[in-house]
Enzyme design. Structure first.
Site, PDB file in Angstrom:
ATOM      1  N   ARG A 186      -7.795  25.979  54.547  1.00 22.52           N
ATOM      2  CA  ARG A 186      -8.815  25.150  55.270  1.00 22.52           C
ATOM      3  C   ARG A 186      -8.225  24.998  56.737  1.00 22.52           C
ATOM      4  O   ARG A 186      -8.652  23.972  57.362  1.00 22.52           O
ATOM      5  CB  ARG A 186      -8.658  23.622  54.704  1.00 22.52           C
ATOM      6  N   SER A 260     -14.643  17.050  49.537  1.00 25.06           N
ATOM      7  CA  SER A 260     -13.216  16.659  49.563  1.00 25.06           C
ATOM      8  C   SER A 260     -13.045  15.773  50.873  1.00 25.06           C
ATOM      9  O   SER A 260     -13.109  16.776  51.785  1.00 25.06           O
ATOM     10  CB  SER A 260     -12.312  17.858  49.473  1.00 25.06           C
ATOM     11  N   GLU A 356      -9.994  15.990  55.632  1.00 21.08           N
ATOM     12  CA  GLU A 356     -10.699  17.563  55.943  1.00 21.08           C
ATOM     13  C   GLU A 356     -11.558  17.303  56.769  1.00 21.08           C
ATOM     14  O   GLU A 356     -11.670  18.221  57.726  1.00 21.08           O
ATOM     15  CB  GLU A 356     -11.028  17.780  54.620  1.00 21.08           C
TER      16      GLU A 356
HETATM   17  C1  LIG Z   1     -20.467  18.434  48.212  1.00 22.16           C
HETATM   18  C2  LIG Z   1     -19.539  19.405  49.054  1.00 22.16           C
HETATM   19  C3  LIG Z   1     -18.710  20.157  48.479  1.00 22.16           C
HETATM   20  C4  LIG Z   1     -17.966  20.953  49.448  1.00 22.16           C
HETATM   21  N1  LIG Z   1     -17.065  21.977  48.904  1.00 22.16           N
HETATM   22  C5  LIG Z   1     -16.506  22.686  49.736  1.00 22.16           C
HETATM   23  C6  LIG Z   1     -15.561  23.918  49.075  1.00 22.16           C
HETATM   24  O1  LIG Z   1     -15.499  23.896  47.889  1.00 22.16           O
HETATM   25  N2  LIG Z   1     -14.730  24.511  49.874  1.00 22.16           N
HETATM   26  C7  LIG Z   1     -14.801  24.353  51.257  1.00 22.16           C
HETATM   27  O2  LIG Z   1     -13.953  24.947  52.072  1.00 22.16           O
HETATM   28  N3  LIG Z   1     -15.602  23.430  51.699  1.00 22.16           N
HETATM   29  C8  LIG Z   1     -16.322  22.505  51.112  1.00 22.16           C
HETATM   30  N4  LIG Z   1     -17.121  21.746  51.643  1.00 22.16           N
HETATM   31  C9  LIG Z   1     -17.183  21.300  53.150  1.00 22.16           C
HETATM   32  C10 LIG Z   1     -17.970  22.057  53.878  1.00 22.16           C
HETATM   33  O3  LIG Z   1     -19.368  22.471  52.948  1.00 22.16           O
HETATM   34  C11 LIG Z   1     -17.674  23.369  54.531  1.00 22.16           C
HETATM   35  O4  LIG Z   1     -16.884  23.049  55.651  1.00 22.16           O
HETATM   36  C12 LIG Z   1     -18.851  24.097  55.526  1.00 22.16           C
HETATM   37  O5  LIG Z   1     -18.419  25.179  56.176  1.00 22.16           O
HETATM   38  C13 LIG Z   1     -19.425  23.108  56.625  1.00 22.16           C
HETATM   39  O6  LIG Z   1     -20.579  23.773  56.958  1.00 22.16           O
HETATM   40  P1  LIG Z   1     -21.501  22.986  57.947  1.00 22.16           P
HETATM   41  O7  LIG Z   1     -22.624  23.766  58.444  1.00 22.16           O
HETATM   42  O8  LIG Z   1     -22.224  21.897  57.269  1.00 22.16           O
HETATM   43  O9  LIG Z   1     -20.748  22.300  59.129  1.00 22.16           O
HETATM   44  P2  LIG Z   1     -20.722  20.931  59.940  1.00 22.16           P
HETATM   45  O10 LIG Z   1     -20.384  20.012  59.356  1.00 22.16           O
HETATM   46  O11 LIG Z   1     -22.003  20.830  60.851  1.00 22.16           O
HETATM   47  O12 LIG Z   1     -19.509  21.403  60.922  1.00 22.16           O
HETATM   48  C14 LIG Z   1     -18.318  21.294  60.544  1.00 22.16           C
HETATM   49  C15 LIG Z   1     -17.279  21.697  61.631  1.00 22.16           C
HETATM   50  O13 LIG Z   1     -17.791  22.957  62.305  1.00 22.16           O
HETATM   51  C16 LIG Z   1     -18.049  23.090  63.461  1.00 22.16           C
HETATM   52  N5  LIG Z   1     -18.999  24.171  63.377  1.00 22.16           N
HETATM   53  C17 LIG Z   1     -20.126  24.163  62.813  1.00 22.16           C
HETATM   54  N6  LIG Z   1     -21.051  25.210  63.105  1.00 22.16           N
HETATM   55  C18 LIG Z   1     -20.373  25.898  64.098  1.00 22.16           C
HETATM   56  C19 LIG Z   1     -20.708  26.934  64.854  1.00 22.16           C
HETATM   57  N7  LIG Z   1     -21.936  27.756  64.789  1.00 22.16           N
HETATM   58  N8  LIG Z   1     -19.845  27.343  65.834  1.00 22.16           N
HETATM   59  C20 LIG Z   1     -18.572  26.711  65.983  1.00 22.16           C
HETATM   60  N9  LIG Z   1     -18.450  25.597  65.449  1.00 22.16           N
HETATM   61  C21 LIG Z   1     -19.201  25.153  64.421  1.00 22.16           C
HETATM   62  C22 LIG Z   1     -18.525  21.601  64.036  1.00 22.16           C
HETATM   63  O14 LIG Z   1     -18.383  21.490  65.250  1.00 22.16           O
HETATM   64  C23 LIG Z   1     -17.707  21.085  63.068  1.00 22.16           C
HETATM   65  O15 LIG Z   1     -16.398  20.619  63.747  1.00 22.16           O
HETATM   66  C24 LIG Z   1     -18.033  20.722  51.041  1.00 22.16           C
HETATM   67  C25 LIG Z   1     -18.997  19.858  51.520  1.00 22.16           C
HETATM   68  C26 LIG Z   1     -19.850  19.083  50.677  1.00 22.16           C
HETATM   69  C27 LIG Z   1     -20.498  17.992  51.048  1.00 22.16           C
END
Ligand SMILES: Cc1cc2nc3c(=O)[nH]c(=O)nc-3n(C[C@H](O)[C@H](O)[C@H](O)COP(=O)(O)OP(=O)(O)OC[C@H]3O[C@@H](n4cnc5c(N)ncnc54)[C@H](O)[C@@H]3O)c2cc1C
Length: 364
Positions: A186, A260, A356
């Protein structure tokens, strides 16, 4: 540049600044619909970019306004606890390109705004294997390297070749290879030395055209042990992951959450052994580097938090790691609950839990 004042909507007056027909900057944008915890907080401004040219215009706009830039995908790994004093750039650039293909492998370049789960589905349909264990993780491709997304025994780092990005400070395009990303559980360089410096525009991944099944993760191993008639093909692994996840994790569109909320702590082997001697049922997982990953969910449950709910905020009754906004909980209520959980786990087990999701809007 034209400036228009929109009529008041039900939350507030929104001013929209348009650069051209397609690109609009929304000032004082309320962010509830842009984070899966459905927390309400305003951003200084918000813009959606669908190509590199728009990204450059967005960076230039932020410089003229004198505000910082925060890039967001689907907001599934953030917690908004106060105002975001920044231009929020929603990275929505699309596209998948086959860079190279041999009989055994394929190299893809995937644009940052692609939806992660849809990418996993697309690769399976094409017969490109290696992402099936990562099915149903919410969010965008561009966010996937930030915390080295992982699930069911696979992490992004095992498939990723390069990350392409633009530097926020000077627009310069940069490429980081796998080693330069400094991936771990992570974690990556994007949360440390390169934090808030880059906007990821695409990633290159290497997938296999031959199936390499990984069902070592206990929940997957159990699934196939209980369903011996199902042959563990990549498609079957994908379906199993989807079905296990749907049965365990609350859907954010029904019960807003960020997955999480706490990481599983990594402890040194001696510390873990002492803890295990005191708490023999604590689930522990030995890591290749000698560290031991211990279950945050188990410790939180032991402290009595599972199912805890006050007003619109709670800990999910089936999943102690998931904090849920049942209605109009605020970011500060969320932070207070999170701090209480961290404090009680520390008092009971002497282990510090780490949050996280990225917290935005904290007053310094
Ligand atoms: C129900 C649920 C289940 C999940 N299960 C998992 C799992 O099994 N494993 C896991 O690892 N994660 C999990 N996550 C967390 C999440 O899905 C991941 O971290 C995912 O990669 C976030 O993507 P996002 O586009 O929503 O990012 P955001 O929430 O929009 O951004 C997260 C971070 O990344 C940065 N960011 C986003 N896009 C970019 C970009 N293009 N360039 C630079 N920085 C950027 C943002 O600034 C922020 O700091 C889960 C979340 C939920 C809600």
């Amino acid at each position: 540049m034209s400036r228009i004042m929109l009529a008041a909507n039900r939350w507030c007056m929104r001013e929209v600044t348009s650069i051209d027909e397609t690109m609009k900057f929304y000032r004082n944008k309320l962010m509830r619909e842009h984070n899966t915890l459905a927390l309400q907080a305003p951003a200084y401004a918000f813009v959606c970019v669908t190509n590199d040219d728009e990204l450059l215009k967005a960076l230039a706009w932020a410089r003229i306004e004198g505000v910082g830039v925060v890039v967001l995908g689907q907001g599934s790994n953030i917690a908004l606890v106060g105002n975001m004093e920044a231009l929020v750039v929603h990275q929505a650039v699309q596209g998948i390109e086959v860079l190279d293909a041999t009989d055994s492998d394929v190299i893809l370049r995937v644009a940052a705004g692609e939806n992660w789960h849809e990418l996993v589905q697309w690769t399976l349909q094409k017969g490109y294997y290696g992402l099936e264990n990562l099915a149903l993780i919410p969010g965008t491709v561009g966010a996937s390297p930030i915390q080295n997304i992982g699930a069911y025994g696979v992490e992004l780092q095992s498939r990723l070749l390069q990350v392409h990005a633009r530097q926020i400070v000077d627009d310069k395009p940069v490429t980081l290879d796998n080693a330069a990303c400094q991936f771990s559980y992570r974690d990556s360089i994007f949360k440390h030395e390169r934090k808030d410096q880059l906007i990821i525009t695409a990633i290159d991944i290497k997938l296999s055209r031959l199936a390499h099944i990984n069902i070592s993760y206990p929940a997957l191993a159990n699934f196939f042990a209980e369903n011996v008639h199902i042959e563990p093909t990549p498609e079957a692994v994908f379906n199993a992951v989807v079905s296990i996840r749907r049965s365990k994790l609350p859907d954010p569109s029904v019960e807003p959450n960020a997955g999480s909320f706490f990481k599983n702590p990594l402890l040194g082997s001696a510390v873990a052994a002492r803890l295990l001697a005191k708490h023999p049922s604590l689930p522990c997982f030995s890591q290749a580097n000698g560290a031991v990953k211990v279950s945050a969910a188990w410790m939180i449950e032991q402290c009595g938090w599972k199912g805890h709910r006050v007003d619109d905020l709670g800990v999910h009754p089936q999943h102690a790691l998931v904090l849920v906004n049942y209605g109009s909980a605020s970011g500060s209520q969320l932070l207070t609950l999170s701090n209480k959980i961290v404090g009680s786990v520390y008092d009971e087990f002497g282990v510090s839990l780490e949050v996280e999701p990225r917290i935005y809007g904290l007053r310094s």
